[in-house]
Scaffold this motif. Structure first.
Motif, PDB file in Angstrom:
ATOM      1  N   LYS A 188       0.685  -1.263   0.186  1.00  0.00           N
ATOM      2  CA  LYS A 188       0.008   0.282   0.115  1.00  0.00           C
ATOM      3  C   LYS A 188       0.745   0.900   0.014  1.00  0.00           C
ATOM      4  O   LYS A 188       2.095   1.117  -0.179  1.00  0.00           O
ATOM      5  N   ALA A 189       0.169   2.522   0.094  1.00  0.00           N
ATOM      6  CA  ALA A 189       1.081   3.733   0.211  1.00  0.00           C
ATOM      7  C   ALA A 189       2.045   3.844   1.367  1.00  0.00           C
ATOM      8  O   ALA A 189       3.071   4.369   1.164  1.00  0.00           O
ATOM      9  N   TYR A 190       1.563   3.236   2.676  1.00  0.00           N
ATOM     10  CA  TYR A 190       2.419   3.286   3.732  1.00  0.00           C
ATOM     11  C   TYR A 190       2.959   2.074   4.437  1.00  0.00           C
ATOM     12  O   TYR A 190       3.693   1.975   5.195  1.00  0.00           O
ATOM     13  N   ASP A 191       2.296   1.001   4.052  1.00  0.00           N
ATOM     14  CA  ASP A 191       2.858  -0.361   4.341  1.00  0.00           C
ATOM     15  C   ASP A 191       2.343  -1.490   3.627  1.00  0.00           C
ATOM     16  O   ASP A 191       1.900  -1.357   2.509  1.00  0.00           O
ATOM     17  N   VAL A 192       2.652  -2.579   4.226  1.00  0.00           N
ATOM     18  CA  VAL A 192       2.516  -3.953   3.416  1.00  0.00           C
ATOM     19  C   VAL A 192       1.282  -4.304   4.074  1.00  0.00           C
ATOM     20  O   VAL A 192       1.268  -4.586   5.462  1.00  0.00           O
ATOM     21  N   ARG A 193       0.010  -4.786   3.303  1.00  0.00           N
ATOM     22  CA  ARG A 193      -1.095  -5.454   4.158  1.00  0.00           C
ATOM     23  C   ARG A 193      -2.021  -6.180   3.314  1.00  0.00           C
ATOM     24  O   ARG A 193      -2.393  -5.973   2.226  1.00  0.00           O
ATOM     25  N   GLY A 194      -2.459  -7.487   3.739  1.00  0.00           N
ATOM     26  CA  GLY A 194      -3.101  -8.504   2.638  1.00  0.00           C
ATOM     27  C   GLY A 194      -3.503  -9.655   3.467  1.00  0.00           C
ATOM     28  O   GLY A 194      -3.082  -9.745   4.768  1.00  0.00           O
TER      29      GLY A 194
END
Length: 477
Positions: free
Chosen positions: A11-17
């Motif tokens: 994402k724009a600020y971190d990794v998330r899924g």
């Protein structure tokens, strides 16, 4: 997400899924290699520090990520279970880049990574994250095979919980406060791990006159009681009821990775994060002045959605209020640029110069406890002058054309005689100079969903509701 694209994960600020369809060991290892190549190596650091929250998927993902870093000849310090601000502490204290495996308040099937450079400096889309994603994708595709290193990096395990607790306690003097009872809702997240260390004596710290009534302290990444997202009012109901039932002085709620803190007063009423921002701003400015600073040289940062009372309170202290965009990377950058003592967001993220300009919900909680305990009045009375303006809260609308809806609201606003700015989305300000009450609104498009997010604040509730309803009618038409 296609087999080799990380567009929906990074994402724009971190990794998330979701795990394992978006984030699995192979992806985590590739991200570890990329983090080593893009951040750790160029920064001249010998390695990085890695922590994880209570999610079951965390340890395996950490192991894969660490393997990727070590494969580049760089060392890894594993701190195990920790909060996100605990990872920031480790990054600052050890002067190492860091990786925190967490999906914050997201449901159990999610996990992610918050990355930082040494001293907890942010890694976002424009500061390395896009390059990390690109390199990781090429590694997964087989387009890039990093050369083998002569000596892989080493792994070291280190427990920093007591050091973290001692560091925070050293920043806020709680020794002379009156006895307080506080209910803490950890939401089965990392607050259940950090609160006993910081407010208790388990880390070898002096006993405080604070009785903690724990709520959902058991670490459980399935979140069996409620989502660990106190921004949603439904998730505060248990805390509100418990505060009243125990006759407590206040309640604290932490999100899943415990980097955000929400406050409930003795009546069980939520205290807005903007009010908490104003309270802590006063305290941090006063401390800086007591230490010899000229108030005019002291800065406090706030985002575009915090209440109008925040800059009013800051400026009343003689300090400078610095307004910036929503998001931790913008807040941290502005704080570093101005040497700001403190920064606050409407989402209950609180940033401190003395914590490497990083956000920590626990340090904010200590400030609230100190401010309450240093005087005899209840929290509702203490916060009365910091809750000046009725606000709508964030109202989301699904739209097919965000740009067209925004321009329609702008056209309506111009008929009301407003001031316009586009620092972050569209902000319209009516200063009340024509005899109508003051109001302002901000309309921002989501980066990831077809949503427009509306926030409205006004001098009185009737005006706030009128403006809110008028804008929603335009947006939703």
């Amino acid at each position: 997400m296609t087999a080799r694209s990380l567009a929906d994960l990074v994402k724009a600020y971190d990794v998330r899924g979701t795990v394992p369809d978006q984030l699995d060991a192979e992806v985590a290892r590739a991200l570890g290699v990329a983090f080593a190549e893009v951040v750790i190596g160029p920064d001249g650091a010998p390695g990085c520090v890695i922590g994880h929250d209570m999610r079951d998927s965390g340890p395996a993902l950490v192991e894969a990520f660490a393997d990727g870093v070590c494969s580049r000849g760089l060392d890894v310090t594993l701190v195990g279970l920790c909060s996100t601000d605990g990872l920031y502490y480790a990054s600052g204290a050890l002067e190492l880049p860091g990786a925190m495996f967490t999906a914050s308040h997201n449901p159990a099937q999610y996990n992610g990574i918050k990355l930082c450079r040494s001293a907890a400096r942010p890694v976002g889309q424009d500061t390395g994250l896009a390059d990390i994603r690109t390199l990781a994708e090429r590694i997964l595709d087989g387009d890039v095979t990093p050369e083998a290193v002569a000596t892989p990096g080493s792994r070291t395990e280190r427990d920093l919980l007591a050091d973290y607790a001692g560091f925070l306690r050293g920043l806020v003097d709680l020794s002379g406060i009156r006895p307080l009872t506080v209910v803490v809702d950890a939401g089965n997240g990392m607050g259940g791990f950090t609160v006993p260390a910081v407010l208790g004596t388990g880390a070898g710290l002096p006993e405080l006159p604070i009785a903690v009534e724990p709520l959902y302290f058991e670490l459980d990444g399935t979140f069996p009681n409620h989502e660990a997202n106190p921004l949603e009012p439904e998730n505060l109901r248990d805390l509100q009821a418990a505060v009243v039932a125990h006759g407590a002085d206040l309640g604290l709620a932490f999100d899943g990775d415990a980097d955000r803190c929400f406050v409930v007063d003795e009546r069980g009423e939520p205290v807005s994060p903007s009010a908490i921002t104003a309270l802590i701003a006063r305290r941090e400015v006063a401390r800086a002045v007591a230490e010899g600073a000229d108030a005019a040289d002291v800065a406090v940062v706030h985002n575009v959605i915090t209440s109008a009372q925040v800059p009013e309170v800051i400026e009343a202290t003689g300090a400078r209020a610095v307004r910036t965009r929503v998001g931790h990377s913008f807040i941290k950058a502005e704080m570093a640029r101005h040497g700001a003592v403190f920064g606050g967001e409407h989402s209950a993220h609180y940033y401190f110069r003395d914590f490497w300009f990083a956000d920590t919900g626990m340090l904010a909680a200590l400030h609230v406890l100190a401010a309450l305990g240093e005087q005899p009045a209840p929290l509702s009375a203490l916060m009365a002058d910091l809750s000046r303006y009725p606000a709508s809260g964030e109202v989301n609308s699904t739209v097919s054309d965000a740009a067209a809806a925004t321009e329609a609201v702008l056209a309506w606003g111009e008929q009301q005689g407003v001031t316009v700015d586009r620092l972050d989305g569209l902000t319209l300000v009516h200063d009340g100079g024509d005899g109508d009450p003051m109001w302002w609104l901000n309309l921002r498009a989501s980066n990831t969903e077809p949503l427009l997010r509306l926030n409205v604040e006004a001098a009185d509730a009737a005006t706030m509701e009128r403006v809110r309803d008028a804008v929603l009618a335009i947006v939703r038409s």
